[in-house]
Enzyme design. Structure first.
Site, PDB file in Angstrom:
ATOM      1  N   GLY A 137      59.270  27.605 -12.716  1.00 22.19           N
ATOM      2  CA  GLY A 137      57.957  27.020 -13.091  1.00 22.19           C
ATOM      3  C   GLY A 137      56.792  28.018 -13.218  1.00 22.19           C
ATOM      4  O   GLY A 137      56.940  29.188 -12.937  1.00 22.19           O
ATOM      5  N   SER A 138      55.895  27.388 -13.533  1.00 22.47           N
ATOM      6  CA  SER A 138      54.764  28.272 -13.917  1.00 22.47           C
ATOM      7  C   SER A 138      53.770  28.458 -12.778  1.00 22.47           C
ATOM      8  O   SER A 138      53.649  27.604 -11.899  1.00 22.47           O
ATOM      9  CB  SER A 138      54.043  27.694 -15.130  1.00 22.47           C
ATOM     10  OG  SER A 138      54.937  27.459 -16.183  1.00 22.47           O
TER      11      SER A 138
END
Length: 774
Positions: free
Chosen positions: A237-238
């Site tokens: 994820g970011s």
């Protein structure tokens, strides 16, 4: 293997990037200056000319990518990619992608329509310019198709398509008849013991657990629909962050981050600078889409996003009758919309299929003719979306508050929108449209024939989680839980573990003022959060009779927990972690989940991929409920033995090195060497801030990671920096096809030039787009 003639053909496909070129529709000349990294800096007078030029430049660099993404959105990718793309094409046709995009375009305000029309005209002007077509069209024997204004909505919708909750609900449903309801509802992302919240920054909270009694009717209906009953079931994820002016070395806000997705060639983002008399913006664009939806600044306010994991998709279990022509609702039955469709498949026969739609949406799994199916109601399709109206308002924002007001109505995908402005403010808003409905909808597909799980309107924009200038001056989002589960509105059930956010906060809160140069070191952080968990459990195991397994155990006990590229211990840890995941998946029989007909939703769920994220919680709780009679010590010992037999002695970077595969390289293997960009060894894994992760069942090769990295020095804009994982160009013969991979692999960044005098002085190519002569 490509020949010299092949290389010449690739180079012949490069468009001219200098000189003067007549562009139909322009009202005044536009300059396109490209810097040392090939990044285009586009300067126009009027706004329409700016968007027209952006469409032209996107097509110069990324035409094949744009058309392939559009084809994926509209169910036509198999015409180019063959059978491997057929199921995904059928899914988007069932979802009604084209109808939804045309509907949304018709509902947009005049400004957004004008933007999309100008952009489409720019794309088509490139097609008419006489420039050579990209090499992929020659390989396919294809001709580029013209661009229509609504196509950009399709591209944008495709890139966030079905991200998030649909897969977790589907996964737990598939697990029900295998491990039972109590265990299936534990199959979630690890929470690290307690969740770290985004809002208020730094707070912690416990997660709500599933209410088994309340969910019992849903579980019973699902089990019966899947051919079982309760007794049968007993057994990415970011990151981003904002630092307020009181906590920085500059006395100004600093924003930084790195969006993570699956590596696709060309990459999802392209670096651009676009200016006109209304705005001067620089950031990451989406080829095929005008404006800057996710990452940019306009000279006054900078912004960036991560996926917020809001629950924007519901699955409904439907009961059909009369050969699928009617569906149960309430005390009676409603008619079902039914039609047939067909897709073309390169190298094969056309595929015909049926589409069924209920009041909730299209049936995406099961067969209504057999009496049961799953329908999808998604924010991305259910009602008219006006996200592109936001793109026309955002350039005018001069403060964080104005930016957040400009995003009112955004709904294509949910984001943590983090921002900072030149007045010194920082903020975080969940930019999303989320329906009002029961929290019970978050766990599993729900019965579609009652009114208990219907949507009851929308959570208001003003009620979405938001904070501006929080105490402490730090904002961190890393796909972790946004707010506590006792928030007045139901927002989400599943989100990423808190580890990356905790590590970023730890580094930011170390005491030293945060500087722009510090961002890269945080991007590059490889500390695994699981060192103590596994060290504690491995320390008490006795493996003296298994020499190889014992050596691996000792290696892991001595390991510093860093997933560094040059570490052989990190490679050993990953082999152990993959073996552990495989064994748990096999012992629980969860690998059988994908055999059910309800699993046939492209691209599908990966049992080992899902189990990977749940293992730390189960191990921490010593929960052996899915180990089929074994203890965790048994499973850990078996995993050590299995992993020890597979060790190669290579470093983690060597094993983890990504392979960037062009979408046509499998079809044209003789061209793969030229089509596939090079890569370098990289560290990190899915748990570290350097989130470069794998598909556990496929081995250690990196499959997803940061598509870009950036840091905005708010107010001193030329001190900002960025990088993408391959380069600005989509042309394999371009010098900018993969030139940023070297700095990206080292977690370094290149200058983000903003000052026009500096851009003019350092430009490597200049192209003037001029109106046609009268």
């Amino acid at each position: 293997m490509t020949t010299d003639a092949d290389r010449d053909a690739l180079e012949a496909a490069l468009p001219p990037l200098s000189g003067s070129l007549s562009l139909s529709g322009l009202e005044a000349p536009v300059s396109v200056r490209r810097d040392a990294w090939g990044i285009p800096h586009i300067k126009a007078v009027g706004e329409a000319d700016a968007y027209r030029a952006l469409g032209f430049v996107h097509a110069q660099d990324r035409l094949f990518q744009m058309e392939l993404t559009r084809r994926k959105a509209l169910g036509r990718a198999a015409e180019w990619l063959g059978a491997e793309a057929a199921e995904a094409d059928i899914l988007v046709r069932r979802l009604g992608m084209e109808q939804a995009c045309r509907r949304d375009y018709d509902a947009l305000a005049d400004a957004a329509k004008a933007m999309l029309q100008a952009y489409a005209a720019g794309v088509n002007a490139f097609l008419e310019s006489g420039a050579p077509v990209p090499c992929e069209y020659t390989l396919l024997g294809a001709t580029p198709e013209t661009w229509e204004p609504w196509h950009s909505i399709a591209v944008m919708r495709r890139l966030g398509l079905l991200m998030g909750s649909i897969w977790f609900k589907l996964w737990r449903m598939l697990a029900l008849p295998i491990v039972g309801a109590e265990n299936a509802l534990k199959l979630r992302y690890d929470d690290g013991g307690r969740d770290l919240l985004c809002i208020p920054p730094g707070a912690q909270a416990d997660r709500f657990e599933a209410d088994l009694a309340a969910l019992a009717p849903t579980v019973d209906h699902l089990l019966k629909a899947m051919g079982g009953d309760a007794s049968d079931a007993a057994g990415g994820g970011s990151n981003n962050w904002a630092v307020g002016p009181d906590r920085t070395a500059t006395g100004r806000p600093i924003l930084a981050g790195d969006p993570h997705r699956v590596f696709e060639i060309p990459g999802m983002y392209a670096q651009h600078h676009l200016a006109c008399d209304r705005f001067d913006m620089i950031g990451l664009t989406v080829p095929g889409v005008p404006g800057f939806p996710h990452f940019a600044h306009n000279g006054s306010v900078a912004y960036c996003v991560t996926h917020a994991f809001m629950d924007i998709h519901d699955l409904y279990l439907e009961q059909f009758t009369d050969e699928g022509r009617a569906v149960r609702f309430g005390e009676g039955f409603e008619p079902v919309i039914h039609r047939r469709d067909r897709i073309a498949v390169r190298g094969g026969a056309d595929r015909e299929f049926e589409i069924f739609e209920t009041r909730h949406g299209p049936v995406i799994a099961g067969d209504p003719r057999e009496g049961v199916g799953l329908s999808l109601r998604s924010v991305q399709f259910a009602e008219t979306d006006l996200s592109f109206d936001c793109l026309t308002r955002m350039p005018a924002a001069s403060t964080v508050s104005e930016l957040y007001e400009a995003t009112r109505g955004w709904g294509l995908i949910d984001h943590n929108l983090v921002a900072g402005d030149t007045a010194g403010a920082i903020g975080h808003l969940v930019r999303a449209r989320v329906p009002v409905r029961s929290r019970d909808n978050g766990w599993l597909p729900v019965p579609g024939w009652t009114a208990e799980h219907e949507w009851q309107g929308w959570i208001a924009h003003e009620a979405m989680p938001c904070v501006i200038d929080p105490p402490g001056g730090l904002i961190v989002t890393a796909n972790n839980r946004v707010v506590a589960d006792d928030h007045p509105d139901y927002l989400c059930t599943d989100c990423h573990p808190p580890y990356r956010a905790e590590r970023i906060l730890q580094r930011l809160d170390s005491g030293a003022p945060f500087a722009v140069a510090d961002a890269a070191a945080i991007h590059a952080d490889t500390q695994s959060p699981h060192l103590d968990l596994f060290r504690t459990r491995l320390a008490v195991l006795g493996l003296r009779e298994q020499a190889d397994a014992e050596r691996l155990r000792q290696d892991l006990l001595a390991w510093d927990g860093r997933m560094d590229a040059d570490s052989t211990s990190a490679a050993a840890y990953n082999a152990f972690r993959r073996a552990l995941t495989r064994i748990v998946t096999v012992r629980s029989r969860l690998e059988q989940a994908t055999a059910h007909r309800f699993a046939a939703v492209a691209p599908g769920v990966s049992p080992q991929g899902q189990v990977w994220w749940a293992v730390p919680t189960l191990l921490r709780d010593d929960d052996a409920g899915m180990l089929n009679g074994l203890t965790w010590d048994d499973v850990l010992s078996e995993a050590l033995s299995e992993a020890a037999a597979t060790l190669t002695g290579k470093t983690w970077g060597e094993e983890h090195q990504p392979r960037f595969a062009h979408p046509l390289s499998a079809q044209f293997p003789d061209w793969a060497q030229r089509l596939d960009p090079p890569s370098l060894p990289v560290g990190g894994d899915g748990d570290t801030v350097l989130a470069i992760g794998i598909v556990p069942s496929a081995g250690p090769t990196a499959t997803y990671g940061a598509l870009a990295r950036y840091v905005f020095d708010v107010g001193n804009w030329d001190n900002s920096r960025w990088a993408v994982f391959h380069g600005t160009s989509g042309h394999p013969a371009s010098p900018h096809y993969a030139d940023q991979n070297t700095p990206w692999s080292a977690c370094e960044m290149v200058p983000m030039l903003y000052d026009w005098e500096r851009i003019a002085a350092e430009a490597k190519t200049v192209q003037e787009l001029v109106p046609p002569r009268a």
